[in-house]
Design a protein around this motif. Structure first.
Motif, PDB file in Angstrom:
ATOM      1  N   LEU A  62       4.125 -48.174 -35.540  1.00 19.71           N
ATOM      2  CA  LEU A  62       4.212 -46.875 -36.218  1.00 19.71           C
ATOM      3  C   LEU A  62       5.167 -45.934 -35.480  1.00 19.71           C
ATOM      4  N   GLY A  63       5.107 -45.953 -34.158  1.00 19.52           N
ATOM      5  CA  GLY A  63       5.976 -45.080 -33.368  1.00 19.52           C
ATOM      6  C   GLY A  63       7.449 -45.367 -33.562  1.00 19.52           C
ATOM      7  N   LEU A  64       7.815 -46.652 -33.610  1.00 22.85           N
ATOM      8  CA  LEU A  64       9.225 -47.002 -33.839  1.00 22.85           C
ATOM      9  C   LEU A  64       9.702 -46.545 -35.213  1.00 22.85           C
ATOM     10  N   ALA A  65       8.849 -46.717 -36.227  1.00 23.83           N
ATOM     11  CA  ALA A  65       9.219 -46.250 -37.573  1.00 23.83           C
ATOM     12  C   ALA A  65       9.388 -44.733 -37.580  1.00 23.83           C
ATOM     13  N   MET A  66       8.472 -44.029 -36.927  1.00 22.47           N
ATOM     14  CA  MET A  66       8.566 -42.562 -36.861  1.00 22.47           C
ATOM     15  C   MET A  66       9.811 -42.115 -36.112  1.00 22.47           C
ATOM     16  N   GLN A  67      10.122 -42.805 -35.037  1.00 25.96           N
ATOM     17  CA  GLN A  67      11.304 -42.459 -34.256  1.00 25.96           C
ATOM     18  C   GLN A  67      12.577 -42.642 -35.088  1.00 25.96           C
ATOM     19  N   ARG A  68      12.658 -43.735 -35.803  1.00 24.58           N
ATOM     20  CA  ARG A  68      13.837 -43.986 -36.638  1.00 24.58           C
ATOM     21  C   ARG A  68      13.939 -42.940 -37.745  1.00 24.58           C
ATOM     22  N   MET A  69      12.797 -42.574 -38.345  1.00 15.19           N
ATOM     23  CA  MET A  69      12.806 -41.536 -39.372  1.00 15.19           C
ATOM     24  C   MET A  69      13.281 -40.208 -38.794  1.00 15.19           C
ATOM     25  N   ALA A  70      12.835 -39.881 -37.595  1.00 13.54           N
ATOM     26  CA  ALA A  70      13.260 -38.639 -36.949  1.00 13.54           C
ATOM     27  C   ALA A  70      14.763 -38.644 -36.693  1.00 13.54           C
ATOM     28  N   GLU A  71      15.281 -39.776 -36.245  1.00  9.70           N
ATOM     29  CA  GLU A  71      16.719 -39.901 -35.995  1.00  9.70           C
ATOM     30  C   GLU A  71      17.533 -39.759 -37.272  1.00  9.70           C
ATOM     31  N   GLU A  72      17.001 -40.303 -38.375  1.00  9.94           N
ATOM     32  CA  GLU A  72      17.720 -40.248 -39.647  1.00  9.94           C
ATOM     33  C   GLU A  72      17.437 -38.966 -40.413  1.00  9.94           C
ATOM     34  N   GLY A  73      16.410 -38.231 -39.995  1.00  9.31           N
ATOM     35  CA  GLY A  73      16.105 -36.946 -40.612  1.00  9.31           C
ATOM     36  C   GLY A  73      15.324 -37.026 -41.909  1.00  9.31           C
ATOM     37  N   SER A  74      14.741 -38.170 -42.222  1.00  8.74           N
ATOM     38  CA  SER A  74      13.930 -38.261 -43.436  1.00  8.74           C
ATOM     39  C   SER A  74      12.987 -39.443 -43.356  1.00  8.74           C
ATOM     40  N   GLY A  75      11.982 -39.414 -44.229  1.00  2.92           N
ATOM     41  CA  GLY A  75      11.032 -40.507 -44.330  1.00  2.92           C
ATOM     42  C   GLY A  75       9.603 -40.007 -44.262  1.00  2.92           C
ATOM     43  N   ARG A  76       8.696 -40.830 -44.767  1.00  3.36           N
ATOM     44  CA  ARG A  76       7.266 -40.527 -44.756  1.00  3.36           C
ATOM     45  C   ARG A  76       6.506 -41.806 -44.455  1.00  3.36           C
ATOM     46  N   ILE A  77       5.388 -41.637 -43.768  1.00  4.32           N
ATOM     47  CA  ILE A  77       4.510 -42.764 -43.468  1.00  4.32           C
ATOM     48  C   ILE A  77       3.108 -42.436 -43.956  1.00  4.32           C
ATOM     49  N   PHE A  78       2.558 -43.367 -44.731  1.00  7.30           N
ATOM     50  CA  PHE A  78       1.174 -43.287 -45.186  1.00  7.30           C
ATOM     51  C   PHE A  78       0.407 -44.425 -44.522  1.00  7.30           C
ATOM     52  N   VAL A  79      -0.824 -44.142 -44.116  1.00  8.36           N
ATOM     53  CA  VAL A  79      -1.725 -45.176 -43.617  1.00  8.36           C
ATOM     54  C   VAL A  79      -2.914 -45.191 -44.563  1.00  8.36           C
ATOM     55  N   VAL A  80      -3.142 -46.348 -45.170  1.00  4.84           N
ATOM     56  CA  VAL A  80      -4.179 -46.488 -46.191  1.00  4.84           C
ATOM     57  C   VAL A  80      -5.385 -47.223 -45.602  1.00  4.84           C
ATOM     58  N   ARG A  81      -6.555 -46.728 -45.908  1.00  5.13           N
ATOM     59  CA  ARG A  81      -7.830 -47.332 -45.519  1.00  5.13           C
ATOM     60  C   ARG A  81      -7.922 -47.654 -44.025  1.00  5.13           C
ATOM     61  N   PRO A  82      -7.555 -46.707 -43.154  1.00  2.00           N
ATOM     62  CA  PRO A  82      -7.644 -47.024 -41.728  1.00  2.00           C
ATOM     63  C   PRO A  82      -9.102 -47.138 -41.283  1.00  2.00           C
ATOM     64  N   SER A  83      -9.350 -48.051 -40.359  1.00  2.00           N
ATOM     65  CA  SER A  83     -10.694 -48.181 -39.793  1.00  2.00           C
ATOM     66  C   SER A  83     -10.984 -46.953 -38.926  1.00  2.00           C
ATOM     67  N   ASP A  84     -12.245 -46.762 -38.608  1.00  2.00           N
ATOM     68  CA  ASP A  84     -12.618 -45.655 -37.714  1.00  2.00           C
ATOM     69  C   ASP A  84     -11.918 -45.797 -36.367  1.00  2.00           C
ATOM     70  N   HIS A  85     -11.823 -47.041 -35.896  1.00  2.00           N
ATOM     71  CA  HIS A  85     -11.154 -47.288 -34.612  1.00  2.00           C
ATOM     72  C   HIS A  85      -9.677 -46.907 -34.674  1.00  2.00           C
ATOM     73  N   LEU A  86      -8.999 -47.291 -35.763  1.00  2.00           N
ATOM     74  CA  LEU A  86      -7.587 -46.949 -35.901  1.00  2.00           C
ATOM     75  C   LEU A  86      -7.411 -45.437 -36.010  1.00  2.00           C
TER      76      LEU A  86
END
Length: 143
Positions: A62-86
C-alpha cells in the motif's frame, strides 16, 4: 499467493488471497505496476479479506502505491472488507487516514461509476448501457 485483477471503467480491483509475505509483496507490487494505467488516477480497490496471513508486507504494498500516487499527483486507494487486524495495522502506521475503507467491492465500483468525471467516475453514466459495461470488464488471474 493468488492475485485477481478486474478492470472496470472507473477503477481496478485487486483481490488477494493466501499469504502476503515478502515474496508475495514483490509479486503484488509487480501486479500493481502491470495494471497501473487501467483506471483514471489510478483508482485502485484492494480486496484483502481473503488473505490467510499477512505481515508488514501489506504496508509495503500500500505504501509503494501511495508513494507513486503522490509523485504523480493523483490517484485513490480503497480497502474493502479489511479485517480488524488490518484496520489496526493501518491505524498504527497512519495509513488509515490515506485510504478509503468500504464494505463491498460492488458498492465501491457503483459509487465510482456515479461520481463526476473529475473524481475518476464517468461524466454521463446513464448513456452507457449495462450490457456494454459488463463487456468492458476484463478479468485476469495470477497464480
Amino acid at each position: 499467493m493468488r492475485i485477481e485483477t478486474t478492470r472496470h471503467l472507473p477503477c481496478t480491483v485487486l483481490r488477494a488471497s493466501g499469504v502476503l509475505d515478502h515474496d508475495g509483496r514483490v509479486r503484488f507490487s509487480a501486479r500493481i505496476n502491470d495494471v497501473w494505467d487501467w483506471s483514471p488516477g489510478p483508482t485502485l480497490v484492494f480486496d484483502l479479506a481473503d488473505l490467510d496471513f499477512f505481515d508488514s508486507s501489506v504496508i509495503g504494498v500500500l505504501g509503494l502505491a501511495m508513494q507513486r500516487m503522490a509523485e504523480e499527483g493523483s490517484g485513490r486507494i480503497f480497502v474493502v472488507r479489511p479485517s480488524d487486524h488490518l484496520l489496526s495495522v493501518l491505524r498504527l502506521t497512519d495509513l488509515l487516514s490515506r485510504v478509503e475503507v468500504r464494505d463491498s467491492v460492488e458498492e465501491t465500483v457503483a459509487e465510482l461509476m456515479l461520481e463526476p468525471e473529475e473524481r475518476g467516475g464517468l461524466a454521463e453514466p446513464a448513456r452507457i448501457p449495462p450490457r456494454l459495461t459488463s463487456r468492458l470488464d476484463v478479468r485476469r488471474e495470477c497464480g
